[in-house]
Design a protein around this motif. Structure first.
Motif, mmCIF file in Angstrom:
data_model
loop_
_atom_site.group_PDB
_atom_site.id
_atom_site.type_symbol
_atom_site.label_atom_id
_atom_site.label_comp_id
_atom_site.label_asym_id
_atom_site.label_seq_id
_atom_site.Cartn_x
_atom_site.Cartn_y
_atom_site.Cartn_z
ATOM 1 N N PRO A 1 21.709 -12.585 -11.974
ATOM 2 C CA PRO A 1 20.886 -11.617 -11.580
ATOM 3 C C PRO A 1 19.843 -11.844 -10.570
ATOM 4 O O PRO A 1 19.185 -12.863 -11.160
ATOM 5 C CB PRO A 1 20.792 -10.704 -12.953
ATOM 6 N N SER A 2 19.907 -11.032 -9.616
ATOM 7 C CA SER A 2 18.532 -10.774 -8.767
ATOM 8 C C SER A 2 18.008 -9.446 -8.885
ATOM 9 O O SER A 2 18.502 -8.560 -9.282
ATOM 10 C CB SER A 2 18.724 -11.481 -7.400
ATOM 11 N N GLY A 3 16.732 -9.303 -8.141
ATOM 12 C CA GLY A 3 16.110 -7.870 -8.189
ATOM 13 C C GLY A 3 14.791 -7.747 -7.786
ATOM 14 O O GLY A 3 14.296 -8.789 -7.495
ATOM 15 N N PHE A 4 14.377 -6.695 -8.263
ATOM 16 C CA PHE A 4 13.001 -6.135 -8.257
ATOM 17 C C PHE A 4 12.366 -5.588 -9.346
ATOM 18 O O PHE A 4 12.991 -4.744 -10.092
ATOM 19 C CB PHE A 4 12.752 -5.240 -7.135
ATOM 20 N N THR A 5 11.078 -5.923 -9.714
ATOM 21 C CA THR A 5 10.289 -5.246 -10.448
ATOM 22 C C THR A 5 8.965 -4.336 -9.734
ATOM 23 O O THR A 5 8.547 -5.095 -8.858
ATOM 24 C CB THR A 5 9.528 -6.111 -11.766
ATOM 25 N N ILE A 6 8.720 -3.325 -10.087
ATOM 26 C CA ILE A 6 7.859 -2.468 -9.360
ATOM 27 C C ILE A 6 6.876 -1.849 -10.198
ATOM 28 O O ILE A 6 7.225 -0.891 -11.287
ATOM 29 C CB ILE A 6 8.501 -1.442 -8.305
ATOM 30 N N LEU A 7 5.668 -2.228 -10.272
ATOM 31 C CA LEU A 7 4.552 -1.829 -11.355
ATOM 32 C C LEU A 7 3.447 -1.207 -10.399
ATOM 33 O O LEU A 7 3.159 -1.501 -9.114
ATOM 34 C CB LEU A 7 4.193 -3.024 -12.167
ATOM 35 N N PRO A 8 2.551 -0.217 -11.074
ATOM 36 C CA PRO A 8 1.373 0.309 -10.524
ATOM 37 C C PRO A 8 0.475 -0.864 -10.396
ATOM 38 O O PRO A 8 0.422 -1.676 -11.292
ATOM 39 C CB PRO A 8 1.051 1.534 -11.287
ATOM 40 N N PRO B 1 0.753 -1.282 0.008
ATOM 41 C CA PRO B 1 0.009 -0.152 0.097
ATOM 42 C C PRO B 1 0.811 1.437 0.054
ATOM 43 O O PRO B 1 0.565 2.244 0.802
ATOM 44 C CB PRO B 1 -0.761 -0.090 1.309
ATOM 45 N N VAL B 2 1.966 1.306 -0.823
ATOM 46 C CA VAL B 2 2.846 2.483 -0.948
ATOM 47 C C VAL B 2 3.046 2.740 -2.653
ATOM 48 O O VAL B 2 2.813 1.736 -3.363
ATOM 49 C CB VAL B 2 4.212 2.431 -0.093
ATOM 50 N N SER B 3 3.314 3.803 -2.658
ATOM 51 C CA SER B 3 3.620 4.112 -4.077
ATOM 52 C C SER B 3 4.788 3.498 -4.837
ATOM 53 O O SER B 3 5.793 2.846 -4.066
ATOM 54 C CB SER B 3 3.954 5.699 -4.250
ATOM 55 N N CYS B 4 4.886 3.519 -6.130
ATOM 56 C CA CYS B 4 5.912 2.689 -6.708
ATOM 57 C C CYS B 4 7.131 3.688 -6.503
ATOM 58 O O CYS B 4 8.399 3.000 -6.429
ATOM 59 C CB CYS B 4 5.707 2.684 -8.299
ATOM 60 N N ASP B 5 7.134 5.028 -6.476
ATOM 61 C CA ASP B 5 8.280 5.730 -6.299
ATOM 62 C C ASP B 5 8.944 5.461 -4.997
ATOM 63 O O ASP B 5 10.229 5.340 -4.804
ATOM 64 C CB ASP B 5 8.037 7.216 -6.301
ATOM 65 N N ARG B 6 8.374 5.275 -4.112
ATOM 66 C CA ARG B 6 8.859 5.140 -2.628
ATOM 67 C C ARG B 6 9.359 3.786 -2.602
ATOM 68 O O ARG B 6 10.645 3.659 -2.054
ATOM 69 C CB ARG B 6 7.509 5.132 -1.492
ATOM 70 N N VAL B 7 8.795 2.859 -2.963
ATOM 71 C CA VAL B 7 9.458 1.557 -3.007
ATOM 72 C C VAL B 7 10.685 1.544 -3.891
ATOM 73 O O VAL B 7 11.872 0.951 -3.456
ATOM 74 C CB VAL B 7 8.563 0.236 -3.737
ATOM 75 N N PHE B 8 10.854 2.031 -5.168
ATOM 76 C CA PHE B 8 12.088 2.220 -5.757
ATOM 77 C C PHE B 8 13.146 2.857 -5.183
ATOM 78 O O PHE B 8 14.259 2.278 -5.325
ATOM 79 C CB PHE B 8 11.404 2.727 -7.298
ATOM 80 N N ALA B 9 12.758 4.131 -4.354
ATOM 81 C CA ALA B 9 13.939 4.646 -3.668
ATOM 82 C C ALA B 9 14.456 3.825 -2.516
ATOM 83 O O ALA B 9 15.467 3.979 -2.279
ATOM 84 C CB ALA B 9 13.259 6.016 -3.108
ATOM 85 N N SER C 1 6.047 3.979 -16.799
ATOM 86 C CA SER C 1 5.112 2.350 -16.583
ATOM 87 C C SER C 1 5.363 1.682 -15.283
ATOM 88 O O SER C 1 4.857 0.701 -14.957
ATOM 89 C CB SER C 1 5.312 2.000 -17.610
ATOM 90 N N GLY C 2 6.687 2.051 -14.810
ATOM 91 C CA GLY C 2 7.265 1.242 -13.603
ATOM 92 C C GLY C 2 8.690 1.524 -13.613
ATOM 93 O O GLY C 2 9.292 2.305 -13.971
ATOM 94 N N SER C 3 9.191 0.374 -12.477
ATOM 95 C CA SER C 3 10.747 0.575 -12.264
ATOM 96 C C SER C 3 11.258 -0.589 -12.114
ATOM 97 O O SER C 3 10.542 -1.872 -11.886
ATOM 98 C CB SER C 3 10.977 1.505 -11.060
ATOM 99 N N LEU C 4 12.590 -0.830 -12.125
ATOM 100 C CA LEU C 4 13.414 -1.867 -11.953
ATOM 101 C C LEU C 4 14.504 -1.642 -11.356
ATOM 102 O O LEU C 4 15.282 -0.965 -11.334
ATOM 103 C CB LEU C 4 13.647 -2.363 -13.484
ATOM 104 N N VAL C 5 14.968 -2.871 -10.311
ATOM 105 C CA VAL C 5 16.342 -2.619 -9.606
ATOM 106 C C VAL C 5 16.972 -4.080 -9.841
ATOM 107 O O VAL C 5 16.545 -5.158 -9.372
ATOM 108 C CB VAL C 5 16.011 -2.478 -8.310
ATOM 109 N N VAL C 6 17.968 -4.215 -10.458
ATOM 110 C CA VAL C 6 18.668 -5.678 -10.692
ATOM 111 C C VAL C 6 20.055 -5.595 -10.125
ATOM 112 O O VAL C 6 20.908 -4.510 -10.473
ATOM 113 C CB VAL C 6 18.649 -5.839 -12.273
#
Length: 685
Positions: A621-628, A523-531, A591-596
């Motif tokens: 590689p491992s990482g995260f995908t963050i989408l609305p 329940p948080v914004s994509c920008d906050r998770v990405f940061a 459209s979203g973000s990515l951290v690899v």
């Protein structure tokens, strides 16, 4: 250097070389004029021509023989085209008659028609079929004579329809309980990827006509006004399907669609930092297409080049295959076999149109796959003469998803945002900025590192991101298994999926690799998770493998206009981590973000920094995908996929046991709980 006897006057080679003669335009003109009057000149006429044109009678004789052969081939080609058209016409009439017979109603009782007329209708069809076969045999004979080789007969034509599509779309395996030993054998593998056969000679005119119609319809869609496009949530333009059907009434419109068919149509435009020519070259090359859009295109291949236009651009027509994904193992992929047609409309303005074709795929997966079909779509590319291009993107497709979409991604997919024009353009902008940085990396940042070193680091990171995105695909080639455990079956968690495969590709560690991934709603914004996940100062709060120790960013390369788009090298501050570094790329768009990220050792880092070729450096590689989340009722939620890849054994023949799976299950579960705690989401989320 010895050139042999080629330059020795009187030698055989010299005489052979002198015998070659190219006729002048004047000679050809007079020979053509004579050919129109008399294609078979006698000996006196040939002697007269030889004296007049300064040619030997033997040359005159051979020229007329060759010209008659060429004319005969042209006539046969014209006959072939005419007969093919007649053949298609008869076949279409035959199909129409069959369909009409199915719907005949008796005028007396209103019921299905039956009676003596059936015999005559059937007899007429048999006569039509016999005539059709004769015409087809004649066309085949002429064509094989012209081509100089036998040809296979053209398979029966079918109209474009959803029922004839056999495009395999990935699905997920059913949940299984974690037992003592899991049946996750990498040697068993999945069915090999197979492309359809190239297009036959007789199918090419039909496909060329289909591509031309698709181009005309796409241009109308790209330039249409508000009567066809309406504003949706977030300012996106969405196709008015009812209006579209009324304008482009044809098979495939609303009256012909099945009840389970979902229509997606969207349009968007933006400026990108790339020339129009460079974009055209990228879009017409399937390898560059995949490399440019790793977050959307899992894989793409060129099946056949039907027409190779000017420099491979204007008037080029290719048959391509592609698989699209949302970078999550819980969202089925979409597969398309489609025609891509490129046309230069005017100076500095290009159009690229796509349309699906019906090519039968083998049913090697046992169950009927979900179906996807791309209706006329594409992009208009206008060169702005300042290094930028304006791109107008239209995405229009029909899908028949037999596999249920996971609840986490349902709103995102059904709204059309998951595969819509907005997402394509956001990825295109980011890719163009990244390419510009790769060509001319910024001079600021790391002291003592050359531009070649920065390019090497960017190429290595690009391969890392591409490998990570491909590993998350829900393709039929990937055998994801659902583990039972905390979060499985809950609306805001998809459970942990695991997959094992044998890695033999260059640039990857050799052995058995275990991939694990889960998707959660926060329940948080994509920008906050990405940061949060990209910041080296907060990494110790979620990175289980760092054991709570801080990390330090030792180098950073900006990689786009967004402040979070960058490539970094991280180093652990405790003594046990001094021999390893972490290569990390973070990127975000509308459209979203990515951290690899992936660990690399010091010798590999030195190779990269010195500017050497990084293609042999192994990455896992491992990482995260963050989408609305796509929910209309909430603009602050995000769907996060957490994925790990672990080398279980360096022996390719090894088998996986339950202990390894339990370890990675615990690892990914702990990571998720720590992220929730750090973002104050609580265990209930």
């Amino acid at each position: 250097m010895d050139f042999g006897d080629d330059l020795v006057p009187g030698s055989d080679a010299h005489r052979r070389k002198k015998r070659y003669h190219r006729h002048t335009p004047r000679q050809i003109q007079q020979l053509e004029a004579m050919f129109k009057e008399c294609p078979h000149p006698d000996e006196n006429q040939r002697l007269h021509l030889s004296r007049e044109l300064g040619l030997e009678p033997r040359q005159i004789k051979f020229w007329f023989q060759n010209r008659r052969t060429q004319m005969k081939a042209q006539h046969e080609r014209a006959d072939n085209c005419f007969l093919r058209a007649e053949n298609d016409k008869i076949r279409c009439e035959n199909i129409a008659m069959r369909e009409a017979l199915k719907n005949v109603i008796c005028p007396t009782c209103g019921g299905p028609h039956s009676g003596a007329d059936d015999y005559f209708d059937e007899h007429k069809l048999r006569m039509e079929n016999a005539h059709l076969k004769e015409e087809l045999d004649r066309v085949s004979s002429l064509t094989s004579k012209y081509l100089g080789r036998p040809i296979t007969q053209l398979p029966s034509m079918q109209p474009l329809s959803m029922s004839s599509l056999e495009l395999s779309v990935g699905g997920l395996g059913s949940p299984v309980a974690l037992g003592p030993v899991l049946d996750l054998d990498p040697l068993g593998g999945s069915s090999p990827f197979q492309l359809p056969a190239p297009v036959s000679e007789m199918e090419r005119p039909m496909m060329a006509e289909m591509a031309t119609r698709a181009m005309d319809e796409f241009i109308r869609l790209a330039q249409a006004g508000e009567h066809l496009w309406v504003k949706a949530a977030g300012g996106r333009e969405v196709l008015n399907v009812d209006t579209y059907d009324s304008i482009f009434a044809k098979p495939g419109s609303s009256s012909f669609r099945g009840p389970d068919v979902h229509v997606e149509g969207s349009r968007d435009s933006c400026l990108v930092l790339t020339s129009a020519i460079a974009l055209v070259d990228t879009f017409m090359d399937s390898s560059k297409w995949t490399e440019f859009f790793p977050t959307i295109v899992t894989r793409a291949r060129t099946i056949d080049v039907l027409v190779n236009g000017m420099a491979g651009r204007s008037e080029s027509l290719v048959l391509m295959y592609e698989e699209l994904h949302v970078m999550s193992p819980v969202v089925p992929t979409r597969e398309f076999c489609f025609l891509r047609y490129c046309r230069q409309i005017e100076q500095g303005l290009w159009a690229i149109a796509d349309v699906s074709v019906d090519l039968q795929r083998d049913a090697r997966y046992g169950t009927p796959p979900a179906r996807s079909r791309r209706l006329p779509s594409g992009c208009l590319i206008a060169d702005m003469s300042n290094g930028y291009s304006k791109v107008t993107w239209v995405e229009h497709m029909e899908t028949e998803d037999k596999t249920a979409i996971n609840q986490l991604y349902r709103d995102l997919v059904l709204s059309g945002a998951a595969f819509g024009a907005h997402r394509w353009l956001a990825a295109l902008q980011r890719a163009c900025e990244r390419h510009a940085c790769l060509v001319t990396p910024p001079h600021r940042d790391i002291a003592g590192v050359t531009l070649e070193g920065k390019r090497s680091m960017m190429r290595l990171s690009q391969r890392m991101v591409g490998s990570f995105c491909a590993s998350l695909s829900a393709s039929q080639q990937h055998r994801w298994t659902t583990l039972s455990g905390p979060g499985a079956g809950v609306d805001d968690a998809a459970g942990v999926r695991v997959m094992v495969h044998r890695s033999t590709d260059p640039g990857q560690p050799s052995g058995v690799v275990l991939s694990a991934a889960t998707s959660i709603w926060l329940p948080v914004s994509c920008d906050r998770v990405f940061a949060f996940v990209r910041d080296e100062n907060t990494r110790s709060q979620w990175d289980v493998l760092s054991h709570g120790n801080p990390v330090q960013e030792v180098s950073r390369i900006p990689n786009g206009s967004h402040p979070g788009n960058s490539i970094s090298l991280l180093r652990g501050l405790n003594a046990s981590q001094n021999s390893m570094l972490i290569l990390q790329e973070s990127c975000a768009d509308a459209s979203g973000s990515l951290v690899v990220y992936a660990p690399i050792d010091l010798p590999a880092a030195n190779v990269v920094m010195s500017g050497e070729d990084p293609s042999a450096i192994p990455l896992l590689p491992s990482g995260f995908t963050i989408l609305p989340d796509g929910r209309a009722s909430s603009s602050t939620g995000s769907v996060v996929t957490v994925a790990f890849q672990i080398l279980v054994s360096s022996l390719p023949s090894s088998r996986l046991n339950a202990e390894s799976v339990a370890t990675v299950n615990s690892l990914i579960g702990t990571t998720v709980e720590q992220i929730k705690a750090a973002l104050n989401c609580g265990s209930s989320h």
